[in-house]
Design a protein around this motif. Structure first.
Motif, mmCIF file in Angstrom:
data_model
loop_
_atom_site.group_PDB
_atom_site.id
_atom_site.type_symbol
_atom_site.label_atom_id
_atom_site.label_comp_id
_atom_site.label_asym_id
_atom_site.label_seq_id
_atom_site.Cartn_x
_atom_site.Cartn_y
_atom_site.Cartn_z
ATOM 1 N N ASP A 26 0.825 -1.200 0.000
ATOM 2 C CA ASP A 26 0.000 0.000 0.000
ATOM 3 C C ASP A 26 0.866 1.259 0.000
ATOM 4 O OD1 ASP A 26 -2.278 1.503 -0.077
ATOM 5 O OD2 ASP A 26 -2.602 1.461 2.096
ATOM 6 N N LEU A 27 1.716 1.371 -1.033
ATOM 7 C CA LEU A 27 2.643 2.492 -1.145
ATOM 8 C C LEU A 27 2.389 3.258 -2.433
ATOM 9 C CD1 LEU A 27 5.928 0.527 -0.268
ATOM 10 C CD2 LEU A 27 4.544 1.876 1.331
ATOM 11 N N THR A 28 2.959 4.413 -2.507
ATOM 12 C CA THR A 28 3.072 5.155 -3.759
ATOM 13 C C THR A 28 4.539 5.454 -3.976
ATOM 14 O OG1 THR A 28 0.893 6.169 -3.499
ATOM 15 C CG2 THR A 28 2.413 7.216 -5.037
ATOM 16 N N ILE A 29 5.062 5.058 -5.137
ATOM 17 C CA ILE A 29 6.485 5.212 -5.424
ATOM 18 C C ILE A 29 6.653 6.295 -6.469
ATOM 19 C CG2 ILE A 29 8.575 4.053 -6.239
ATOM 20 C CD1 ILE A 29 7.367 1.428 -5.273
ATOM 21 N N HIS A 30 7.387 7.337 -6.116
ATOM 22 C CA HIS A 30 7.615 8.466 -7.010
ATOM 23 C C HIS A 30 9.016 8.336 -7.618
ATOM 24 C CE1 HIS A 30 4.097 10.322 -5.064
ATOM 25 N NE2 HIS A 30 4.637 9.929 -3.917
ATOM 26 N N VAL A 31 9.087 8.021 -8.902
ATOM 27 C CA VAL A 31 10.371 7.875 -9.596
ATOM 28 C C VAL A 31 10.879 9.267 -9.962
ATOM 29 C CG1 VAL A 31 11.538 6.911 -11.610
ATOM 30 C CG2 VAL A 31 9.729 5.604 -10.467
ATOM 31 N N LEU A 32 12.100 9.570 -9.559
ATOM 32 C CA LEU A 32 12.658 10.913 -9.750
ATOM 33 C C LEU A 32 13.697 10.984 -10.857
ATOM 34 C CD1 LEU A 32 13.098 11.979 -6.006
ATOM 35 C CD2 LEU A 32 11.092 12.233 -7.485
ATOM 36 N N VAL A 33 14.097 9.852 -11.409
ATOM 37 C CA VAL A 33 15.115 9.839 -12.469
ATOM 38 C C VAL A 33 14.553 9.137 -13.695
ATOM 39 C CG1 VAL A 33 17.073 9.903 -10.869
ATOM 40 C CG2 VAL A 33 16.115 7.698 -11.572
ATOM 41 N N ARG A 34 15.243 9.325 -14.799
ATOM 42 C CA ARG A 34 14.852 8.711 -16.063
ATOM 43 C C ARG A 34 16.004 7.899 -16.613
ATOM 44 N NH1 ARG A 34 12.765 14.468 -18.496
ATOM 45 N NH2 ARG A 34 10.752 14.591 -17.425
ATOM 46 N N PRO A 35 15.726 6.894 -17.447
ATOM 47 C CA PRO A 35 16.820 6.192 -18.119
ATOM 48 C C PRO A 35 17.680 7.168 -18.906
ATOM 49 C CG PRO A 35 14.790 4.942 -18.344
ATOM 50 C CD PRO A 35 14.417 6.260 -17.706
ATOM 51 N N GLY A 36 18.986 7.117 -18.676
ATOM 52 C CA GLY A 36 19.914 8.036 -19.312
ATOM 53 C C GLY A 36 20.423 9.113 -18.387
ATOM 54 N N ASP A 37 19.785 9.291 -17.210
ATOM 55 C CA ASP A 37 20.227 10.319 -16.266
ATOM 56 C C ASP A 37 21.522 9.900 -15.578
ATOM 57 O OD1 ASP A 37 18.082 11.853 -16.894
ATOM 58 O OD2 ASP A 37 17.013 11.566 -14.993
ATOM 59 N N TYR A 38 22.386 10.889 -15.344
ATOM 60 C CA TYR A 38 23.610 10.653 -14.565
ATOM 61 C C TYR A 38 23.259 10.753 -13.084
ATOM 62 C CZ TYR A 38 28.155 11.577 -12.423
ATOM 63 O OH TYR A 38 29.262 11.539 -11.609
ATOM 64 N N VAL A 39 23.762 9.812 -12.298
ATOM 65 C CA VAL A 39 23.492 9.802 -10.854
ATOM 66 C C VAL A 39 24.802 9.586 -10.112
ATOM 67 C CG1 VAL A 39 21.140 8.941 -11.132
ATOM 68 C CG2 VAL A 39 23.005 7.316 -10.841
ATOM 69 N N ASP A 40 24.792 10.005 -8.856
ATOM 70 C CA ASP A 40 25.914 9.717 -7.960
ATOM 71 C C ASP A 40 25.354 9.143 -6.664
ATOM 72 O OD1 ASP A 40 24.967 11.889 -6.455
ATOM 73 O OD2 ASP A 40 26.291 13.288 -7.492
ATOM 74 N N HIS A 41 26.201 8.995 -5.665
ATOM 75 C CA HIS A 41 25.769 8.330 -4.445
ATOM 76 C C HIS A 41 24.600 9.033 -3.761
ATOM 77 C CE1 HIS A 41 29.818 6.699 -5.066
ATOM 78 N NE2 HIS A 41 29.423 5.665 -4.329
ATOM 79 N N ALA A 42 24.554 10.346 -3.844
ATOM 80 C CA ALA A 42 23.529 11.099 -3.122
ATOM 81 C C ALA A 42 22.274 11.356 -3.953
ATOM 82 C CB ALA A 42 24.099 12.434 -2.643
ATOM 83 N N THR A 43 22.272 10.984 -5.216
ATOM 84 C CA THR A 43 21.112 11.239 -6.070
ATOM 85 C C THR A 43 19.928 10.390 -5.623
ATOM 86 O OG1 THR A 43 22.562 11.709 -7.944
ATOM 87 C CG2 THR A 43 20.258 11.238 -8.425
ATOM 88 N N ALA A 44 18.767 11.032 -5.520
ATOM 89 C CA ALA A 44 17.551 10.312 -5.136
ATOM 90 C C ALA A 44 16.950 9.637 -6.354
ATOM 91 C CB ALA A 44 16.545 11.276 -4.520
ATOM 92 N N LEU A 45 16.837 8.323 -6.310
ATOM 93 C CA LEU A 45 16.204 7.582 -7.395
ATOM 94 C C LEU A 45 14.688 7.649 -7.299
ATOM 95 C CD1 LEU A 45 18.373 4.313 -7.430
ATOM 96 C CD2 LEU A 45 18.610 6.325 -8.891
ATOM 97 N N ALA A 46 14.174 7.554 -6.080
ATOM 98 C CA ALA A 46 12.732 7.531 -5.883
ATOM 99 C C ALA A 46 12.411 7.954 -4.458
ATOM 100 C CB ALA A 46 12.171 6.136 -6.158
ATOM 101 N N VAL A 47 11.185 8.340 -4.256
ATOM 102 C CA VAL A 47 10.648 8.628 -2.930
ATOM 103 C C VAL A 47 9.457 7.704 -2.712
ATOM 104 C CG1 VAL A 47 9.477 10.322 -1.476
ATOM 105 C CG2 VAL A 47 11.429 11.010 -2.867
ATOM 106 N N VAL A 48 9.456 7.001 -1.595
ATOM 107 C CA VAL A 48 8.409 6.035 -1.285
ATOM 108 C C VAL A 48 7.485 6.646 -0.244
ATOM 109 C CG1 VAL A 48 7.900 3.703 -0.479
ATOM 110 C CG2 VAL A 48 9.987 4.139 -1.784
#
Length: 439
Positions: free
Chosen positions: A231-253
């Protein structure tokens, strides 16, 4: 496409996968030939058979196949390496995996290597005397099949080397793989998720990337199942092709999510060292642009290839924009309602396709600049709601850049005229219709 299927596709496209599979198959055939001999009667009368084959004759046949296939396999691999090197030099190094992962090339080389291993193991079995008359007949039948497979592979390889490395073949494969990525993206630009905006700030627990690289894929189906189960809602914050590092948020649950749930969400994202074609249409457009830019370089000086690439990109964007919207209507519930995603805008795809080429075309041949403006005009005409504003802005930017380089007044006038026409494009749906009334 779920994450496991994504990884499986990547594994099967590796150059070594099919040769290894064919080698295992060759070993299995040899073993089955030995075991299947028990199905034939031990007192089999050799004179009653329509054909017979002695162990020595079969050993000679397998010896010829083994010696020739070793040379052919080495030749095929060296030829493929040379063709891939040529493709990287004339097109783009990032397009090389489309050739090395090509099923035709991998299957052909796999047949050569598999036939070599089949012959070697068959010779070892014959030399050790483990085959009876029935086993030799089965092994002979398998050898005939292998020989036919080798002939078929040779014919296929001749066809393959005639196209691998050609720029037109490269752009054709890039077009195909980019079209597949656009299909996965969907006309709505959200991979089947619920639309949201990047500016929104959802509340909940954050899932960080924990690595440096590029988002290669995320699995909305697995995220939807996880959200429904807890019973969650998952908010995806990145797209395929985005550059990320250790601190980048992939999603918020949003919801009651424990650490195990957050770990499961993280595992549904695949982060790698480089961008891939499967779920990232922007990367396909970028590599196509690389091919055009290299063609426009002084060392190559091939404007026709750049014009061809512009035509391919225009066709891809137009076909995607004209996809039937009924299947992706905003009024219908998306396949993954509990997963939100900021849609990829058509203007972003157009920018990825045309802007890199505009840098080189501005100082290159005028006919390439006119081809670029022609492509923008086509997109603004066939899909004005999606592309007209972005095409007009890019045309204005390109014209200003080209004007600073051009020294021939008629060329500048032609470019300005073509760019001005884009802003005034009116679609057939928006064009006023003549009155049919009598008054």
């Amino acid at each position: 496409m779920n994450g496991y299927w994504f990884l499986f596709r990547r594994l099967t496209r590796a150059l070594w996968f099919l040769p290894a599979l064919f080698c295992v198959s060759a070993v299995i055939v040899i073993v089955l030939a030995y075991l299947s001999a028990d199905l034939l009667p031990e007192s089999l009368d050799e004179s009653a058979l329509p054909i017979t084959v002695s162990g020595e004759a079969l050993r000679n046949i397998l010896g010829i196949v083994a010696s020739s296939m070793l040379a052919v396999a080495v030749f095929a691999l060296s030829t493929l390496v040379n063709l891939l090197t040529s493709a990287a030099q004339t097109g783009s190094p990032r397009a090389v995996p489309l050739f090395s992962g090509n099923r035709a090339a991998r299957t052909t080389i796999s047949v050569f290597i598999g036939a070599f291993l089949f012959s070697i193991i068959g010779i070892i079995g014959l030399s050790s005397g483990i085959y009876t008359l029935g086993g030799r007949l089965i092994l002979f039948a398998a050898t005939v099949i292998v020989v036919f497979a080798v002939v078929w592979a040779l014919i296929r390889w001749v066809r393959e080397i005639s196209v691998v490395g050609r720029v037109v073949e490269m752009t054709s494969r890039l077009e195909e793989t980019t079209r597949e990525a656009l299909t996965r993206l969907g006309r709505d630009g959200r991979y089947g998720c619920t639309a949201t905006t990047l500016s929104s700030s959802p509340s909940g627990r954050t899932v960080s990337a924990g690595a440096v690289g590029f988002v290669q894929h995320f699995d909305p189906h697995a995220l939807q199942e996880l959200a429904e189960a807890s019973d969650l809602t998952i908010h995806v914050l990145v797209r395929p092709g985005d550059y990320v590092d250790h601190a980048t948020a992939l999603a918020v649950v949003s919801g009651e999510a424990d650490d195990a749930c957050l770990e499961a969400v993280h595992d549904d994202f695949i982060i790698g060292e480089e961008r891939t074609f499967d779920s990232d249409p922007g990367f396909g457009f970028l590599v196509l642009a690389d091919v055009a830019r290299r063609a426009l370089s002084p060392g190559v000086n091939d404007p026709s290839t750049a014009i061809h690439v512009l035509t391919v990109q225009t066709r891809l964007l137009a076909d995607w924009a004209l996809t039937d919207k009924e299947a992706d209507s905003d009024n219908d519930e998306p396949p993954y309602p509990k997963v939100t995603f900021a849609p990829v805008k058509p203007s972003a795809l157009l920018d990825a396709a045309f802007r890199p080429i505009s840098y080189e075309a501005a100082s290159g041949a005028p006919d390439v600049g006119l081809a670029l403006l022609r492509g923008l005009s086509s997109l603004a005409r066939v899909a004005p709601g999606a592309f007209r504003d972005a095409a007009t802005a890019l045309a204005a930017d390109f014209t200003a850049r080209a004007t600073s380089y051009a020294s021939h007044a008629p060329d500048v006038a032609a470019l300005r005229k073509a760019a001005a026409e884009i802003g005034g494009v009116v679609s057939e749906a928006e064009r006023p219709r003549p009155s049919t009334g009598s008054g």
